[in-house]
Design an enzyme around this catalytic site. Structure first.
Site, PDB file in Angstrom:
ATOM      1  N   LEU A 142       0.803  -1.133  -0.195  1.00  0.00           N
ATOM      2  CA  LEU A 142      -0.011  -0.077   0.017  1.00  0.00           C
ATOM      3  C   LEU A 142       0.905   1.365  -0.062  1.00  0.00           C
ATOM      4  CD1 LEU A 142      -3.114   0.619   0.199  1.00  0.00           C
ATOM      5  CD2 LEU A 142      -2.546   1.098   2.460  1.00  0.00           C
ATOM      6  N   GLY A 143       1.523   1.473  -1.152  1.00  0.00           N
ATOM      7  CA  GLY A 143       2.374   2.784  -1.096  1.00  0.00           C
ATOM      8  C   GLY A 143       1.625   3.610  -2.076  1.00  0.00           C
ATOM      9  N   ARG A 144       2.546   4.515  -2.756  1.00  0.00           N
ATOM     10  CA  ARG A 144       1.679   5.653  -3.716  1.00  0.00           C
ATOM     11  C   ARG A 144       0.637   4.958  -4.660  1.00  0.00           C
ATOM     12  NH1 ARG A 144       7.662   7.039  -3.883  1.00  0.00           N
ATOM     13  NH2 ARG A 144       7.847   5.410  -5.197  1.00  0.00           N
ATOM     14  N   ILE A 145       1.005   3.834  -5.336  1.00  0.00           N
ATOM     15  CA  ILE A 145      -0.059   3.447  -6.212  1.00  0.00           C
ATOM     16  C   ILE A 145      -0.999   2.617  -5.714  1.00  0.00           C
ATOM     17  CG2 ILE A 145      -0.318   2.015  -8.424  1.00  0.00           C
ATOM     18  CD1 ILE A 145       2.671   2.720  -9.238  1.00  0.00           C
ATOM     19  N   SER A 164       2.002  -5.242   4.067  1.00  0.00           N
ATOM     20  CA  SER A 164       3.545  -4.621   3.488  1.00  0.00           C
ATOM     21  C   SER A 164       4.121  -4.847   4.949  1.00  0.00           C
ATOM     22  CB  SER A 164       3.279  -2.825   3.391  1.00  0.00           C
ATOM     23  OG  SER A 164       2.529  -2.276   4.457  1.00  0.00           O
ATOM     24  N   ARG A 165       5.429  -4.362   4.779  1.00  0.00           N
ATOM     25  CA  ARG A 165       6.480  -4.526   5.862  1.00  0.00           C
ATOM     26  C   ARG A 165       6.064  -3.941   7.157  1.00  0.00           C
ATOM     27  NH1 ARG A 165      11.523  -3.470   2.225  1.00  0.00           N
ATOM     28  NH2 ARG A 165      10.309  -1.738   2.000  1.00  0.00           N
ATOM     29  N   ARG A 221       5.419  -6.415 -10.450  1.00  0.00           N
ATOM     30  CA  ARG A 221       6.501  -7.249 -11.404  1.00  0.00           C
ATOM     31  C   ARG A 221       6.303  -8.455 -11.506  1.00  0.00           C
ATOM     32  NH1 ARG A 221       7.548  -2.712 -13.066  1.00  0.00           N
ATOM     33  NH2 ARG A 221       9.614  -1.500 -12.933  1.00  0.00           N
ATOM     34  N   ASP A 245      -0.610  -7.834 -15.734  1.00  0.00           N
ATOM     35  CA  ASP A 245       0.086  -6.784 -16.579  1.00  0.00           C
ATOM     36  C   ASP A 245       1.532  -6.996 -16.818  1.00  0.00           C
ATOM     37  OD1 ASP A 245       0.108  -4.363 -18.273  1.00  0.00           O
ATOM     38  OD2 ASP A 245       1.248  -3.427 -16.309  1.00  0.00           O
ATOM     39  N   GLU A 250       9.631 -11.087 -19.265  1.00  0.00           N
ATOM     40  CA  GLU A 250       8.910 -10.090 -20.494  1.00  0.00           C
ATOM     41  C   GLU A 250       9.904  -9.927 -21.542  1.00  0.00           C
ATOM     42  OE1 GLU A 250       7.483  -6.656 -18.568  1.00  0.00           O
ATOM     43  OE2 GLU A 250       6.298  -7.952 -16.860  1.00  0.00           O
ATOM     44  N   HIS A 268       2.446  -5.431 -20.197  1.00  0.00           N
ATOM     45  CA  HIS A 268       3.100  -4.383 -19.321  1.00  0.00           C
ATOM     46  C   HIS A 268       2.495  -2.793 -19.757  1.00  0.00           C
ATOM     47  CE1 HIS A 268       6.685  -3.546 -16.376  1.00  0.00           C
ATOM     48  NE2 HIS A 268       5.913  -2.569 -16.285  1.00  0.00           N
ATOM     49  N   GLY A 270       0.734  -0.725 -17.973  1.00  0.00           N
ATOM     50  CA  GLY A 270       0.111  -0.013 -16.795  1.00  0.00           C
ATOM     51  C   GLY A 270       0.185   1.402 -16.503  1.00  0.00           C
TER      52      GLY A 270
HETATM   53  P1  NAP Z   1       5.808   2.479  -3.156  1.00  0.00           P
HETATM   54  O1  NAP Z   1       5.196   3.870  -3.171  1.00  0.00           O
HETATM   55  O2  NAP Z   1       7.484   2.612  -2.912  1.00  0.00           O
HETATM   56  O3  NAP Z   1       4.952   1.511  -2.565  1.00  0.00           O
HETATM   57  C1  NAP Z   1       5.629   0.175  -2.262  1.00  0.00           C
HETATM   58  C2  NAP Z   1       4.743  -0.532  -1.454  1.00  0.00           C
HETATM   59  O4  NAP Z   1       5.234  -1.924  -1.180  1.00  0.00           O
HETATM   60  C3  NAP Z   1       4.841   0.161  -0.074  1.00  0.00           C
HETATM   61  O5  NAP Z   1       3.650   0.038   0.736  1.00  0.00           O
HETATM   62  C4  NAP Z   1       6.095  -0.794   0.742  1.00  0.00           C
HETATM   63  O6  NAP Z   1       5.722  -0.721   2.146  1.00  0.00           O
HETATM   64  C5  NAP Z   1       5.652  -2.129   0.145  1.00  0.00           C
HETATM   65  N1  NAP Z   1       6.860  -3.210   0.090  1.00  0.00           N
HETATM   66  C6  NAP Z   1       7.950  -3.047  -0.091  1.00  0.00           C
HETATM   67  N2  NAP Z   1       8.646  -4.094  -0.135  1.00  0.00           N
HETATM   68  C7  NAP Z   1       7.575  -4.818   0.420  1.00  0.00           C
HETATM   69  C8  NAP Z   1       8.139  -6.220   1.017  1.00  0.00           C
HETATM   70  N3  NAP Z   1       9.344  -6.979   0.966  1.00  0.00           N
HETATM   71  N4  NAP Z   1       6.985  -6.859   1.369  1.00  0.00           N
HETATM   72  C9  NAP Z   1       5.810  -6.331   1.539  1.00  0.00           C
HETATM   73  N5  NAP Z   1       5.625  -4.897   0.930  1.00  0.00           N
HETATM   74  C10 NAP Z   1       6.735  -4.137   0.525  1.00  0.00           C
HETATM   75  O7  NAP Z   1       5.891   2.432  -4.749  1.00  0.00           O
HETATM   76  P2  NAP Z   1       5.019   2.720  -5.796  1.00  0.00           P
HETATM   77  O8  NAP Z   1       5.273   3.957  -6.264  1.00  0.00           O
HETATM   78  O9  NAP Z   1       3.408   2.469  -5.368  1.00  0.00           O
HETATM   79  O10 NAP Z   1       5.251   1.547  -7.010  1.00  0.00           O
HETATM   80  C11 NAP Z   1       5.027   0.418  -6.678  1.00  0.00           C
HETATM   81  C12 NAP Z   1       5.629  -0.711  -7.717  1.00  0.00           C
HETATM   82  O11 NAP Z   1       4.546  -0.816  -8.782  1.00  0.00           O
HETATM   83  C13 NAP Z   1       6.983  -0.312  -8.494  1.00  0.00           C
HETATM   84  O12 NAP Z   1       8.027  -0.368  -7.846  1.00  0.00           O
HETATM   85  C14 NAP Z   1       6.895  -1.139  -9.991  1.00  0.00           C
HETATM   86  O13 NAP Z   1       7.341  -2.322  -9.539  1.00  0.00           O
HETATM   87  C15 NAP Z   1       5.310  -1.155 -10.108  1.00  0.00           C
HETATM   88  N6  NAP Z   1       5.009  -0.544 -11.098  1.00  0.00           N
HETATM   89  C16 NAP Z   1       4.322  -1.128 -12.088  1.00  0.00           C
HETATM   90  C17 NAP Z   1       3.769  -0.547 -13.612  1.00  0.00           C
HETATM   91  C18 NAP Z   1       3.262  -1.069 -14.354  1.00  0.00           C
HETATM   92  O14 NAP Z   1       3.378  -0.475 -15.452  1.00  0.00           O
HETATM   93  N7  NAP Z   1       2.745  -2.371 -14.380  1.00  0.00           N
HETATM   94  C19 NAP Z   1       3.783   0.999 -13.288  1.00  0.00           C
HETATM   95  C20 NAP Z   1       4.539   1.731 -12.271  1.00  0.00           C
HETATM   96  C21 NAP Z   1       4.903   0.676 -11.243  1.00  0.00           C
HETATM   97  P3  NAP Z   1       6.604  -1.113   3.199  1.00  0.00           P
HETATM   98  O15 NAP Z   1       8.061  -0.228   2.892  1.00  0.00           O
HETATM   99  O16 NAP Z   1       6.082  -0.636   4.601  1.00  0.00           O
HETATM  100  O17 NAP Z   1       6.678  -2.496   3.180  1.00  0.00           O
HETATM  101  C1  8YV Z   2       7.234   1.333 -17.076  1.00  0.00           C
HETATM  102  C2  8YV Z   2       6.754   0.615 -14.633  1.00  0.00           C
HETATM  103  O1  8YV Z   2       6.608   0.779 -18.420  1.00  0.00           O
HETATM  104  O2  8YV Z   2       7.136   2.685 -13.861  1.00  0.00           O
HETATM  105  C3  8YV Z   2       7.306   1.416 -13.813  1.00  0.00           C
HETATM  106  O3  8YV Z   2       7.833   0.783 -12.944  1.00  0.00           O
HETATM  107  O4  8YV Z   2       6.884  -0.709 -14.738  1.00  0.00           O
HETATM  108  C4  8YV Z   2       6.249   1.175 -16.034  1.00  0.00           C
HETATM  109  O5  8YV Z   2       5.552   2.306 -15.927  1.00  0.00           O
HETATM  110  C5  8YV Z   2       8.683   0.779 -17.148  1.00  0.00           C
HETATM  111  O6  8YV Z   2       9.255   1.327 -16.187  1.00  0.00           O
HETATM  112  C6  8YV Z   2       9.297   0.770 -18.260  1.00  0.00           C
HETATM  113  O7  8YV Z   2       9.747   2.122 -18.642  1.00  0.00           O
END
Ligand code: NAP
Ligand code: 8YV
Length: 307
Positions: A142-145, A164-165, A221, A245, A250, A268, A270
């Site tokens: 439960l972070g930013r997204i 989450s942790r 991921r 996604d 990939e 992918h 998102g």
């Molecule tokens: P964020 O704000 O850093 O949030 C990450 C969350 O995960 C935090 O709540 C963190 O809380 C938790 N976390 C981290 N390590 C953990 C663990 N080992 N066990 C359990 N919880 C854990 O990041 P965000 O900006 O929301 O982005 C999250 C991820 O989404 C990115 O890193 C990326 O991999 C993925 N993403 C995918 C797409 C796509 O296109 N599909 C696009 C953007 C992002 P705690 O630190 O308290 O554990």
């Molecule tokens: C991108 C993502 O597609 O922001 C991320 O973590 O997974 C996606 O928004 C990826 O980083 C490739 O640029």
């Protein structure tokens, strides 16, 4: 002008802004001694041997928020600052997660095929689907997204829990054990970072706990979910549905997964809208331009914030 190494694709707008401030080099022709900056993306990252071979590297700008393909700890130790693109993509990725969840519940792909194939006309109405209203939704990360997903889901009146942790100051139920949360919820939405600490966290036990009426959504991921266990669970019915996604290797998606009718698959995508990629591209470039201007950056990853 400083020498920038480009890894992976960038948009025309990024190229045009970058070329005013940098000499841009491609991976097939660059002088390792001269490279001071890298632009890359979340998928390609920077290979460890390449990182080690650039003695004058100062900064890596990642076009994406996830930076598990860059060893940020190793970069920080060398004084190399890594930046990424947090926040500007929260809403888009949250929309993708909700889209996948609704598509699973309301069998969007099955019913689309039902109309296109002429089955509706020939056989009558399609079978009923499940309502996405009032579901128990568990958010892994439960972070930013994750928070943006919880916000977007409000019209469907879910009961939200999260794992989450660390527990957060939010009005949702916290589970310190992922398997227990999976047992409690109808839908598990994965949105943690990738990397070693989350590798195959969603394993066969978690999938079994989610159960035959359960839905897994993965927009984090591919590494976060044990893909082999997922395929087996979807094949034998111990897990109901999956909306994915992201994948382990990939752009390869296992044939077994592509053949299943209880999955919705995205490439992918998102954050992949024109608007959001423009905002991500601007932040990626802004970080690089700020660094050559005064040595600071806008959005350093946590490992590099002290630099
Ligand atoms: P964020 O704000 O850093 O949030 C990450 C969350 O995960 C935090 O709540 C963190 O809380 C938790 N976390 C981290 N390590 C953990 C663990 N080992 N066990 C359990 N919880 C854990 O990041 P965000 O900006 O929301 O982005 C999250 C991820 O989404 C990115 O890193 C990326 O991999 C993925 N993403 C995918 C797409 C796509 O296109 N599909 C696009 C953007 C992002 P705690 O630190 O308290 O554990
Ligand atoms: C991108 C993502 O597609 O922001 C991320 O973590 O997974 C996606 O928004 C990826 O980083 C490739 O640029």
């Amino acid at each position: 002008m400083p020498d920038l190494l480009q890894i992976g694709g960038i948009t025309e707008r990024m190229r045009s802004r970058l070329s005013e401030a940098f000499d841009i080099h491609q991976l097939d022709s660059f002088d390792a001694e001269s490279i001071t900056h890298i632009v890359t993306n979340g998928h390609d990252g920077v290979a460890p041997d390449l990182l080690a071979s650039l003695p004058n590297l100062k900064m890596i700008s990642v076009y994406g928020v996830g930076y598990d393909a860059v060893d940020a700890g190793a970069a920080a130790q060398r004084g190399v600052v890594v930046t990424h693109t947090p926040d500007v993509l929260n809403n888009e990725v949250a929309t993708t997660a909700v889209l996948l969840m609704l598509s699973c519940y309301r069998e969007l792909l099955r019913d689309d095929a039902y109309v296109r194939s002429g089955q509706w006309e020939a056989e009558g109405n399609a079978p009923l689907t499940r309502s996405a209203d009032n579901q128990k939704v568990g958010i892994l990360g439960l972070g930013r997204i994750g928070q943006a997903i919880a916000d977007k889901l409000k019209p469907w009146a879910p009961e939200i829990s999260y794992h989450s942790r660390n527990a957060k100051d939010v009005p949702f139920r916290y589970f310190d054990n992922l398997q227990e949360m999976a047992r409690h919820v109808d839908v598990l939405i994965c949105i943690t970072p990738g990397g070693p600490s989350t590798n195959k966290m969603v394993n066969a036990d978690v999938l079994n706990a989610l159960g035959s009426n359960g839905t897994l959504i993965n927009v984090s991921r591919g590494s976060v979910v044990d893909e082999e266990a997922l395929i087996e669970a979807l094949q034998n019915g111990s897990l109901g549905w999956a909306g994915l996604d992201v994948f382990q290797k990939e752009p390869h998606v296992p044939k077994a997964l592509r053949e299943l009718s209880n999955v919705v698959l995205l490439p992918h995508a998102g954050s992949a809208t024109t608007e959001t990629r423009a905002a991500m591209g601007d932040l990626t470039v802004d970080n690089l331009l700020r660094h050559i201007h005064d040595g600071s950056v806008i959005t350093a990853v946590p490992e590099c914030r002290h630099l």
